[in-house]
Design a protein around this motif. Structure first.
Motif, PDB file in Angstrom:
ATOM      1  N   ASP A 154      51.341 -30.805  34.177  1.00  0.00           N
ATOM      2  CA  ASP A 154      50.445 -31.960  34.140  1.00  0.00           C
ATOM      3  C   ASP A 154      49.245 -31.764  35.054  1.00  0.00           C
ATOM      4  O   ASP A 154      49.302 -31.084  36.073  1.00  0.00           O
ATOM      5  N   GLU A 156      47.713 -33.623  37.039  1.00  0.00           N
ATOM      6  CA  GLU A 156      47.800 -34.089  38.427  1.00  0.00           C
ATOM      7  C   GLU A 156      48.335 -32.990  39.342  1.00  0.00           C
ATOM      8  O   GLU A 156      47.870 -32.818  40.459  1.00  0.00           O
ATOM      9  N   MET A 157      49.327 -32.271  38.838  1.00  0.00           N
ATOM     10  CA  MET A 157      49.897 -31.185  39.627  1.00  0.00           C
ATOM     11  C   MET A 157      48.824 -30.130  39.906  1.00  0.00           C
ATOM     12  O   MET A 157      48.739 -29.587  41.017  1.00  0.00           O
ATOM     13  N   GLU A 159      45.573 -30.631  39.911  1.00  0.00           N
ATOM     14  CA  GLU A 159      44.582 -31.203  40.823  1.00  0.00           C
ATOM     15  C   GLU A 159      45.091 -31.144  42.260  1.00  0.00           C
ATOM     16  O   GLU A 159      44.357 -30.834  43.188  1.00  0.00           O
TER      17      GLU A 159
ATOM     18  N   LYS B  63      39.073 -39.438  43.260  1.00  0.00           N
ATOM     19  CA  LYS B  63      38.871 -38.057  42.817  1.00  0.00           C
ATOM     20  C   LYS B  63      37.495 -37.547  43.236  1.00  0.00           C
ATOM     21  O   LYS B  63      37.326 -36.354  43.503  1.00  0.00           O
ATOM     22  N   LEU B  68      37.493 -33.559  43.086  1.00  0.00           N
ATOM     23  CA  LEU B  68      38.111 -33.174  41.807  1.00  0.00           C
ATOM     24  C   LEU B  68      37.227 -33.592  40.639  1.00  0.00           C
ATOM     25  O   LEU B  68      37.503 -33.273  39.487  1.00  0.00           O
ATOM     26  N   PHE B  94      49.456 -38.984  44.548  1.00  0.00           N
ATOM     27  CA  PHE B  94      49.197 -39.607  43.263  1.00  0.00           C
ATOM     28  C   PHE B  94      50.182 -40.739  42.986  1.00  0.00           C
ATOM     29  O   PHE B  94      51.192 -40.875  43.673  1.00  0.00           O
ATOM     30  N   ARG B  96      52.186 -41.032  40.433  1.00  0.00           N
ATOM     31  CA  ARG B  96      53.482 -40.407  40.187  1.00  0.00           C
ATOM     32  C   ARG B  96      53.653 -39.340  41.254  1.00  0.00           C
ATOM     33  O   ARG B  96      52.686 -38.711  41.663  1.00  0.00           O
ATOM     34  N   ALA B  98      54.561 -36.408  41.263  1.00  0.00           N
ATOM     35  CA  ALA B  98      54.111 -35.055  40.893  1.00  0.00           C
ATOM     36  C   ALA B  98      54.805 -33.985  41.729  1.00  0.00           C
ATOM     37  O   ALA B  98      54.173 -33.240  42.457  1.00  0.00           O
ATOM     38  N   LEU B 100      57.480 -30.608  41.906  1.00  0.00           N
ATOM     39  CA  LEU B 100      57.951 -29.500  41.091  1.00  0.00           C
ATOM     40  C   LEU B 100      59.458 -29.645  40.955  1.00  0.00           C
ATOM     41  O   LEU B 100      60.180 -29.637  41.950  1.00  0.00           O
TER      42      LEU B 100
END
Ligand SMILES: Nc1ncnc2c1ncn2[C@@H]1O[C@H](COP(=O)(O)OP(=O)(O)OP(=O)(O)O)[C@@H](O)[C@H]1O
Ligand SMILES: [Mg+2]
Lengths: 273, 268
Positions: A154, A156-157, A159, B63, B68, B94, B96, B98, B100
């Motif tokens: 995704d 977001e990851m 970014e 952002k 970004l 973020f 979510r 996010a 791994l």
């Protein structure tokens, strides 16, 4: 610890008894069809005869099985490495992607059985044309699944990775590639079964060894028990290679397997006792 | 209650300096203006909340600060330096988490160190410190799917704090949490902020959260977002949750922001 391994065994039994029962049922049907004389014995040999033959001629079968297995594995490995490299290149560059896609698709839709004779003409009767056909068969699913996997990360990851300043190489190694592995394995599993088909197709076209040759010979001699034996052994090779990959996946991606497992079975997760 | 359209801090001393920034998104069918000439200065060590109707451009604003996204016009400076590309001197959380999914909580936090090439021993020590501070002890080796939503958010917060960033950008970090966990996270975040002296920019949908945590609350209008009002929250530094909620300043600020948001969205 004991109860954990006990649970694991129970899990294995739980997962295997249904397919095993179905196999047994099919064998029984096969047996009944032959003993009742529903079909002539020279058309469909009985399971007993087939397995008897497999035991009698095991060294003959084993030799040819080995040849086909080597061709398959070689083709699969080449397809795997090439497929991943091509997929990475395609994800890195839009130009490469748009240039390579049509050619890939073309190579995929062309009937392998139709171009196999060409490889025999070019490469002779050795193992090379078989490997090439196996590679051609197995390559496409690897590319498609790896591309899908690499694109599944995704944004977001990514970014986040940018704000960590890791650079494209680190981002690829630590985030993109591991994230693509479940897709890659799905593609590899399809690829390995196709590689078996590829090797056998290559052998059909011109060969004096391998399971394709065994099946073709048996067919020419109306030796249906040998024909059936060849088919069974070929399938077993494909299934075993598939299971090997499944095992590799579970060992390499325990995080993925455990999540998938949690959804499908009622097995308790690791730990406990 | 004090209100101020613009702060008086000059761009050179402020940690975040957004001046006259507009953002336009161009798609095949239409051009959307997400942000229209927004200016905002954030002083060092300040905690600023940003609230506004959904889709008004809050994420876009964060952002921009992180580099970004490039503004269509205007300029953004961070720590006295023009923002030209992704900035690594920040921490970003973020909406979510996010994370791994193949990495344990601890290794997810340490991703920050690996990507930056930080000294592994120092990073490990810092990670343990943060794990302790956010109450994740005992879950270091759990995989993300074995953690609750609140724990995942805490992991994301630790990851954003690992390299001791001078600026922390948070985009609705607690949006997915239940009310009680959210309050706990608010209290924790407030403590972390007081302990670290980090400058924080927090986007949130919760008016109470925005007031409880911040020195100032920036209220944006519907898209294209312009700064409608900047509210100075006159709450004391140490904030006990219930006591703060009960304070008249708190009630006044939340009521005022609710009015402002109600006025721009047309509900009340
Ligand atoms: N990449 C993009 N391309 C086109 N339009 C975009 C893009 N990103 C955002 N937008 C538009 O810009 C506007 C603002 O988006 P943004 O994500 O900043 O809103 P937001 O305030 O964070 O909303 P929410 O509170 O729902 O998260 C939205 O109308 C959105 O449709
Ligand atoms: Mg948003």
């Amino acid at each position: 610890m004991d109860t954990v391994s006990g649970d694991r065994w129970r899990g294995v039994v739980e997962r295997t008894w249904r397919p095993a029962a179905l196999m047994a049922a099919l064998l029984v049907v096969w047996h009944l069809v032959t003993v009742t004389g529903l079909v002539e014995a020279y058309l469909v040999p009985s399971p007993a005869r087939t397995f008897e033959l497999m035991i009698d001629k095991w060294s003959y079968l084993w030799g040819h099985t080995w040849v086909t297995t080597v061709e398959t594995v070689l083709g699969f490995v080449i397809a795997g490495v090439l497929g991943v490299l091509v997929a990475v290149a395609m994800v890195c560059s839009r130009t490469i992607e748009s240039t390579a896609y049509p050619i890939l698709l073309f190579a995929q839709v062309i009937p392998k059985i139709a171009i196999a004779p060409l490889f025999v003409v070019w490469l002779g009767f050795g193992f090379e044309p078989k490997v090439v056909v196996a590679v051609l068969m197995a390559f496409f699913p690897v590319v498609i699944s790896t591309v899908t996997g690499l694109k599944s990360v995704d944004t977001e990851m990514l970014e986040l990775a940018a704000t960590m300043g890791g650079g494209p190489v680190k981002t690829f190694v630590k985030i993109r590639f591991p994230a693509a592995l479940p897709h890659l394995f799905a593609g590899l599993k399809v690829a390995v079964t196709l590689a078996v088909t590829g090797a056998v197709v290559g052998e059909f076209v011109g060969s004096n060894e391998g399971l394709g040759y065994v099946i073709l010979q048996a067919n020419g001699n109306m030796d249906t028990p040998m024909l059936f034996a060849g088919l069974i052994v070929t399938s077993v090779v494909g299934v075993l290679l598939f299971l090997l990959l499944d095992l590799a996946e579970q060992l390499m991606l325990p995080w993925h397997a455990s999540r998938r497992g949690a959804a499908v079975t009622t097995l308790p997760a690791k730990g406990g006792s | 209650m004090k209100t101020a359209g613009m702060t008086t801090t000059s761009a050179s001393t402020s940690t975040v300096a957004i001046s006259g920034v507009s953002v336009r998104f161009r798609s095949k069918r239409a051009e959307t203006t997400a942000i229209e000439r927004v200016s905002l200065d954030v002083a060092p060590g300040e905690f600023v909340s940003i609230v506004g109707p959904s889709g008004c451009g809050k994420s876009t604003l964060l952002k921009l600060v992180a580099g970004l996204l490039a503004p269509s016009s205007g300029s953004v400076a961070l720590l006295g330096e023009q923002v030209r590309g992704p900035r690594r001197d920040i921490g970003f959380v973020f909406q979510r988490a996010a994370l791994l999914e193949w990495r344990s909580a601890r290794r997810n936090i340490l991703l920050q160190a690996e990507m930056r090439g930080m000294n592994p021993a120092a990073a490990a020590e810092r990670a343990d410190e943060l794990i302790e501070m956010t109450g994740l002890s005992g879950f270091e080796n759990a995989l993300p799917h074995e953690l609750s939503g609140g724990m995942q958010q805490r992991v994301a917060l630790c990851r954003a704090l690992l390299h001791r960033p001078r600026v922390l950008l948070m985009d609705e970090p607690f949006g997915a949490l239940d009310a009680l966990t959210r309050e706990q996270m608010n209290v924790e975040l407030h403590r972390v902020w007081r302990e670290t002296g980090t400058t924080v920019l927090l986007v949130t949908h919760s008016i109470a959260e925005s007031v409880y945590l911040a020195n100032r609350v920036v209220v944006l209008t519907r898209r294209p977002a312009v700064v409608q009002e900047v509210i100075e929250v006159g709450l004391p530094g140490t904030r006990d949750y219930s006591a703060t909620m009960a304070r008249p300043e708190f009630a006044a600020a939340t009521a005022h922001i609710r009015d402002l948001l109600g006025a721009v969205t047309g509900h009340d």
